[in-house]
Motif scaffolding. Structure first.
Motif, short mmCIF file in Angstrom:
data_model
loop_
_atom_site.label_atom_id
_atom_site.label_comp_id
_atom_site.label_asym_id
_atom_site.label_seq_id
_atom_site.Cartn_x
_atom_site.Cartn_y
_atom_site.Cartn_z
N LYS A 148 0.65 -0.77 -0.36
CA LYS A 148 0.07 0.02 -0.49
C LYS A 148 0.84 1.30 -0.29
N TYR A 149 1.76 1.29 0.34
CA TYR A 149 2.86 2.24 0.23
C TYR A 149 4.14 2.37 -1.21
N VAL A 150 3.76 1.43 -1.67
CA VAL A 150 4.69 1.40 -3.32
C VAL A 150 4.74 2.58 -4.00
N ALA A 151 3.63 3.23 -4.46
CA ALA A 151 2.78 4.27 -4.93
C ALA A 151 4.00 5.94 -4.52
N GLN A 152 3.03 5.93 -3.12
CA GLN A 152 3.80 6.87 -2.16
C GLN A 152 5.36 6.52 -2.12
N VAL A 153 6.10 5.81 -2.58
CA VAL A 153 7.65 5.76 -2.47
C VAL A 153 8.28 6.20 -3.73
N GLU A 154 7.24 5.36 -4.67
CA GLU A 154 7.69 5.92 -6.04
C GLU A 154 7.26 7.26 -6.56
N LYS A 155 5.67 7.97 -6.06
CA LYS A 155 6.16 8.94 -6.03
C LYS A 155 6.72 10.11 -5.20
N ASN A 156 7.97 9.95 -4.22
CA ASN A 156 8.73 10.40 -3.62
C ASN A 156 10.42 10.01 -3.75
N GLY A 157 10.77 8.97 -4.79
CA GLY A 157 11.71 7.89 -5.15
C GLY A 157 11.69 7.08 -5.32
N GLY A 158 12.34 5.82 -5.15
CA GLY A 158 11.75 4.93 -6.01
C GLY A 158 12.10 3.76 -5.12
N PHE A 159 12.82 2.47 -5.68
CA PHE A 159 12.69 1.14 -5.40
C PHE A 159 14.57 1.16 -6.28
N LEU A 160 14.89 0.48 -4.88
CA LEU A 160 16.17 -0.18 -6.19
C LEU A 160 17.10 -1.20 -5.40
N THR A 161 17.65 -2.08 -6.22
CA THR A 161 17.97 -3.45 -5.85
C THR A 161 18.90 -3.66 -6.71
N ASP A 162 19.41 -5.16 -6.72
CA ASP A 162 19.87 -5.87 -7.83
C ASP A 162 19.89 -6.83 -7.40
N PHE A 163 18.71 -7.92 -7.66
CA PHE A 163 18.32 -8.73 -6.99
C PHE A 163 17.17 -9.45 -8.87
N TRP A 164 17.63 -10.25 -9.80
CA TRP A 164 16.71 -10.22 -10.94
C TRP A 164 15.31 -11.17 -10.28
N SER A 165 14.33 -11.02 -10.95
CA SER A 165 12.89 -10.91 -10.91
C SER A 165 12.96 -12.33 -10.61
N THR A 166 13.48 -13.48 -11.29
CA THR A 166 14.20 -14.60 -10.26
C THR A 166 14.28 -14.67 -9.67
N ASP A 167 15.38 -14.46 -8.53
CA ASP A 167 15.78 -15.20 -7.98
C ASP A 167 15.19 -15.50 -6.64
#
Length: 367
Positions: A188-207
């Motif tokens: 429920k917080y994802v949209a707010q975070v992406e509006k105010n910044g975003g997400f970073l990762t070095d993991f693949w979708s298959t990890d």
């Protein structure tokens, strides 16, 4: 980076025996990930620290095949890729030997010429920890920092919600691919975070989702920031690992002290005791030790006016300083009978109004 270049970087990243340090060493030697994958093993073995076990699986077709699948996921989901040799790659992370070769980003992240701090701590955060974390972020708002955390339970989500509330950019570093969110309750917080910044990762979708991923993720949290702040921690915990990594990167670490009888303060108290962290007793310790100046921030500095409106608490502090000249923050809080967190916030507001100014030694005086 072109699509073909990204494909080969993904393929190199997929090789189990080649981690970030080795991958960067190979790329720097050969010039590109594609050149690495097409180079003869005999030539690569000439590189210091590269052995036969590392290169055993180098030319397997499976790596390019899996890279093509991940590239499709990246394109379909509009994910931005940050390559360690590109200008867009976070500057502070470039100086970390084990920084990711490639990271994946969603949202509106902007880390160029920004003050960046990480806030971490216990998942089972106490009400005291929540209050301190919220006051800390609120007090730092005039300095416009980016708030980095791990989007996990407790301290992480408290810090990131506080950043959103104060209209500050916030970055969630994930221990999994961008195709999922853990814990799911935080969707429920994802949209707010992406509006105010975003997400970073070095993991693949298959990890595969794994507990050890969180420890690996912590190097990104520590590496992105000029300082890591530990709000609360038990004797052992992931936030202490993040603090150790930050120390290894020669970054500042802060820890909020607590009572010796509180289980969630043991980790912070130990960091302070072993001189691995600055004592963080009030929010103003952060800009003071990091040498942040309000005039350097993106927040406008309001000049003193002839008739400045002060609220009740501001008037109380104003009258105290008028009588007692320059004073320490702790003394002001004690004499005015106000909580130290509240005084720190009030003093920042008064500084923005041009009523007071900070002095060396954590002193304050009227303008």
């Amino acid at each position: 980076m072109t699509e073909d270049e990204l494909l080969y970087v993904l393929a190199l990243q997929h090789i189990p025996k080649i981690g970030d340090i080795t991958a960067k060493k190979l790329i720097n030697y050969c010039g590109s990930a594609e050149a690495v994958l097409k180079e003869k093993k005999a030539n690569l073995l000439k590189i210091d620290g590269i052995g036969t076990i590392t290169l055993n699986d180098l030319h397997s077709k499976i790596h390019l095949e899996e890279a093509e699948k991940e590239l499709l996921f990246i394109k379909e989901n509009d994910i931005e890729c940050l390559y360690f040799a590109d200008n867009e790659y976070p500057e502070k992370l470039k100086h970390c030997i084990d920084g990711p070769v490639l990271m994946f980003q969603s949202g509106q992240v902007n880390l160029k010429q920004q003050r960046i701090i990480s806030i971490v701590g216990a998942r089972k955060i106490t009400t005291y920890g929540i209050a301190f974390c919220e006051k800390l972020v609120e007090a730092l708002k005039p300095f416009n920092p980016v708030i980095v955390s791990g989007f996990a339970y407790g301290t992480d989500i408290t810090a990131q919600k506080a950043a959103i509330k104060n209209d500050l950019q916030t970055i969630g570093c994930l221990a999994h691919g961008l195709n999922q969110i853990y814990p799911s309750v935080h969707k429920k917080y994802v949209a707010q975070v992406e509006k105010n910044g975003g997400f970073l990762t070095d993991f693949w979708s298959t990890d595969t989702f794994d507990r050890n991923n969180f420890l690996k993720r912590n190097r990104i949290i520590a590496g992105l920031s000029e300082a890591t702040i530990v709000i609360e921690s038990a004797e052992k915990g992931g936030s202490l690992v993040t603090a150790d990594i930050a120390n290894s990167y020669n970054r500042d670490v802060f820890a909020v002290p607590g009572r010796t009888t509180d289980s969630q303060s043991i980790g912070c108290n130990n960091l302070i005791k072993h001189q691995k962290a600055h004592v963080l007793s009030n929010p103003l310790d952060v800009p003071y030790i990091l040498n942040w100046k309000l005039e350097d921030s993106k927040q406008p500095v309001v000049q003193k006016q002839l008739f400045v409106e002060l609220d009740t608490e501001e008037k109380l502090i104003y009258n105290y300083l008028k009588t007692n000249n320059k004073q320490l923050l702790d003394v002001i809080a004690l004499e005015c009978q106000l909580p130290i967190f509240k005084v720190a916030s009030v003093l920042l507001n008064m500084e923005l109004k041009g009523v007071i100014r900070p002095l060396p030694g954590k002193l304050f005086e009227l303008v």
